[in-house]
Scaffold this motif. Structure first.
Motif, PDB file in Angstrom:
ATOM      1  N   LEU A  11       0.826  -1.206   0.000  1.00 22.91           N
ATOM      2  CA  LEU A  11       0.000   0.000   0.000  1.00 22.91           C
ATOM      3  C   LEU A  11       0.860   1.256   0.000  1.00 22.91           C
ATOM      4  N   SER A  12       1.914   1.240   0.767  1.00 19.97           N
ATOM      5  CA  SER A  12       2.803   2.403   0.815  1.00 19.97           C
ATOM      6  C   SER A  12       3.446   2.654  -0.544  1.00 19.97           C
ATOM      7  N   THR A  13       3.877   1.569  -1.201  1.00 24.84           N
ATOM      8  CA  THR A  13       4.486   1.707  -2.532  1.00 24.84           C
ATOM      9  C   THR A  13       3.484   2.276  -3.530  1.00 24.84           C
ATOM     10  N   LEU A  14       2.250   1.763  -3.509  1.00 25.43           N
ATOM     11  CA  LEU A  14       1.231   2.235  -4.452  1.00 25.43           C
ATOM     12  C   LEU A  14       0.830   3.673  -4.158  1.00 25.43           C
ATOM     13  N   GLU A  15       0.739   4.045  -2.900  1.00 22.99           N
ATOM     14  CA  GLU A  15       0.400   5.425  -2.536  1.00 22.99           C
ATOM     15  C   GLU A  15       1.478   6.388  -3.018  1.00 22.99           C
ATOM     16  N   PRO A  32     -15.493  -7.590  -4.129  1.00 25.40           N
ATOM     17  CA  PRO A  32     -14.732  -6.474  -4.702  1.00 25.40           C
ATOM     18  C   PRO A  32     -13.235  -6.672  -4.520  1.00 25.40           C
ATOM     19  N   PRO A  33     -12.433  -6.052  -5.383  1.00 25.24           N
ATOM     20  CA  PRO A  33     -10.989  -6.101  -5.175  1.00 25.24           C
ATOM     21  C   PRO A  33     -10.620  -5.363  -3.895  1.00 25.24           C
ATOM     22  N   ASP A  34      -9.404  -5.559  -3.439  1.00 22.42           N
ATOM     23  CA  ASP A  34      -8.953  -4.889  -2.222  1.00 22.42           C
ATOM     24  C   ASP A  34      -8.575  -3.437  -2.477  1.00 22.42           C
ATOM     25  N   ALA A  35      -8.258  -3.135  -3.739  1.00 16.76           N
ATOM     26  CA  ALA A  35      -7.905  -1.759  -4.101  1.00 16.76           C
ATOM     27  C   ALA A  35      -8.083  -1.602  -5.602  1.00 16.76           C
ATOM     28  N   VAL A  36      -8.255  -0.350  -6.014  1.00 22.45           N
ATOM     29  CA  VAL A  36      -8.327  -0.014  -7.438  1.00 22.45           C
ATOM     30  C   VAL A  36      -7.292   1.060  -7.713  1.00 22.45           C
ATOM     31  N   LEU A  38      -4.921   5.836  -6.356  1.00 26.95           N
ATOM     32  CA  LEU A  38      -5.145   4.587  -5.618  1.00 26.95           C
ATOM     33  C   LEU A  38      -6.379   4.789  -4.755  1.00 26.95           C
ATOM     34  N   SER A  39      -7.314   3.843  -4.804  1.00 24.09           N
ATOM     35  CA  SER A  39      -8.520   3.971  -3.994  1.00 24.09           C
ATOM     36  C   SER A  39      -8.797   2.678  -3.243  1.00 24.09           C
ATOM     37  N   LEU A  40      -9.122   2.861  -1.958  1.00 22.10           N
ATOM     38  CA  LEU A  40      -9.616   1.764  -1.131  1.00 22.10           C
ATOM     39  C   LEU A  40     -11.096   1.952  -0.811  1.00 22.10           C
ATOM     40  N   ALA A  41     -11.716   2.944  -1.420  1.00 23.44           N
ATOM     41  CA  ALA A  41     -13.105   3.290  -1.124  1.00 23.44           C
ATOM     42  C   ALA A  41     -14.045   2.178  -1.571  1.00 23.44           C
ATOM     43  N   ALA A  42     -15.059   1.921  -0.754  1.00 25.01           N
ATOM     44  CA  ALA A  42     -16.002   0.849  -1.055  1.00 25.01           C
ATOM     45  C   ALA A  42     -16.714   1.087  -2.379  1.00 25.01           C
ATOM     46  N   ALA A  43     -17.061   2.336  -2.687  1.00 21.13           N
ATOM     47  CA  ALA A  43     -17.785   2.623  -3.936  1.00 21.13           C
ATOM     48  C   ALA A  43     -16.949   2.253  -5.144  1.00 21.13           C
TER      49      ALA A  43
END
Length: 459
Positions: free
Chosen positions: A8-12, A40-44, A19-24
């Motif tokens: 997550l740190s690398t992607l941010e 759903p995926p864990d991240a988009v 990078l989105s972790l939002a449920a929508a």
């Protein structure tokens, strides 16, 4: 799956707000055009360059996290669903036209560009890109699923119209396949390998496409027949006569009723053919006249010719809107959508058997098809969450595929495999399916690229 903190740190750092972790956002990437669903995926993430895609893949490979490429989400067999969690790589921001080489009749594009956007850009060049699956799909997704559509009978499929690719592999390497030359006998056809690989071998980040000249004259028509056999007899006779059709589509009586109900067009509730001819004014006049003679000999009636762009667009909007039109036959339903492709001589029997299965199950299942190449589709309408109906629809789809294989056909002419048809691959390919798995393991030893799709599970 919970993504590792380091990933997550690398992607941010790489992508910031892309990078989105939002449920929508995650939920948006958990559905497809048909009934297939997955968690759903864990991240988009939304990359903008091939280098960013490569960095995302390298980071996910190091963490052992799945990577699922996403185009526009219009696939029908759950190709882009994150069945094992992971990171969905949404390529919609990589939507640029890189260049047009009109003298070579070629264009280079990023994968997120849609076919309609490309043809809008090409209007002033006298060229167009002909592959038309109906949906305004992304060109990268079209290549990944080796799609075709209404114009394949004349212009071919994506396999015939992709000359070269740029692809990010599972280890983050960026490779180029193919050339801008008209042909090559240099080594393995890696372009052909990636076209149709459904994101399981690499992520397409650039395509070089073959273009075609915009026809000087276009004419389209719709005509009705009393029976399916008459319509297919007309198609066969037209093809054997050497008349070059650009499109020839079949619509059964159930689909015709849906079209009439949805669009208000005056279509009798019988099988129909929808055809289109491209060429010079003289050749189009000759071709349409010859087709008209053949069709009348086969029992056609109610010809409605469309020669103005407005009338033609109305006709093909109706065909391309078949999915939503057919849903109106059972409000609140969803579609179990399937396709098979058979040799032309077996088409009438295959369609009739599928229709009989649908009637016997007490379901509604309109049938349409690209009958010029023996490809037909059924959209079986089921109540969402009704497991008995979904199971019955899946059984019908399986029987369609089995009958196609019995006569030398294929389980899918253009929808692809995804998760929906993976269980049928061994029946079609035998040991060849295992070879596909070996290729996948060689190029993606960590099994991070769109896992759970297309190829066998690893032992």
């Amino acid at each position: 799956m919970t993504l590792p903190t380091e990933l997550l740190s690398t992607l941010e750092t790489l992508l910031d707000s892309r990078l989105s972790l939002a449920a929508a956002d995650r939920d948006h990437h958990a559905a497809s055009e048909s009934f297939h669903r997955a968690p759903p995926p864990d991240a988009v993430v939304w990359p903008e360059t091939a280098e960013e895609v490569a960095a995302i893949v390298r980071a996910c490979a190091d963490a052992g996290v799945p990577v699922i490429p996403w185009g526009t989400g219009t696939s029908l067999e759950g190709h882009a669903l994150a069945t094992q969690g992971g990171v969905t790589v949404d390529l919609s921001r990589m939507d640029k036209l890189i260049g047009v080489r009109a003298e070579d009749m070629q264009a280079s594009v990023q994968p997120g560009m849609t076919r309609e956007a490309l043809n809008t850009e090409l209007r002033a060049t006298g060229l167009f890109f002909p592959v038309d699956p109906g949906a305004n799909a992304s060109l990268g997704g079209m290549a990944a699923t080796r799609c075709s559509g209404t114009t394949a009978v004349r212009y071919g499929t994506m396999r015939d119209n992709v000359l070269a690719l740029e692809v990010v592999l599972a280890d983050g390497r960026i490779i180029r396949t193919g050339t801008r030359a008209a042909k090559s006998s240099s080594g393995y056809d890696l372009t052909g390998l990636f076209v149709g690989s459904e994101g399981t071998l690499g992520i397409i980040t650039e395509l070089t496409l073959r273009l075609h000249g915009q026809p000087e004259e276009v004419a389209a028509a719709v005509c009705a027949f009393d029976t399916l056999e008459q319509a297919v007899e007309c198609v066969t006779a037209t093809i054997q006569s050497g008349i070059p059709m650009a499109r020839i589509e079949f619509v059964d009586e159930v689909a015709a009723r849906a079209f009439r109900q949805y669009s208000g067009l005056d279509l009798p509730g019988t099988p129909h053919l929808m055809v289109e001819f491209h060429g010079s004014p003289g050749t189009v006049r000759e071709d349409t006249g010859r087709f008209g003679d053949i069709a009348r000999d086969c029992g056609a009636k109610g010809f409605d010719w469309a020669t103005t762009p407005e009338d033609r667009n109305r006709l093909w909007r109706m065909r391309h809107g078949a999915y939503h039109a057919c849903l109106t036959l059972r409000p609140g339903s969803t579609g179990v959508v399937t396709d098979v492709c058979v040799p032309m001589s077996h088409l009438p029997a295959a369609v009739a058997a599928a229709a009989a299965d649908i009637r016997e199950a007490g379901l509604i299942g309109p049938i349409v098809g690209h009958v010029g190449d023996g490809n037909f589709h059924s959209q079986i309408l089921v109540e969402p969450g009704n497991e008995a109906e979904i199971a019955a629809a899946k059984h019908i789809a399986t029987r369609m595929a089995e009958r196609a294989l019995e006569v030398g056909g294929t389980i899918t002419g253009e929808h692809g495999i995804g998760i929906g048809k993976r269980s049928l691959m061994a029946a079609e390919h035998g040991e060849g399916w295992q070879v596909m798995g070996v290729i996948k393991q060689t190029l993606d030893p960590g099994n991070i690229l769109n896992p759970g799709k297309l190829v066998p599970d690893r032992a």
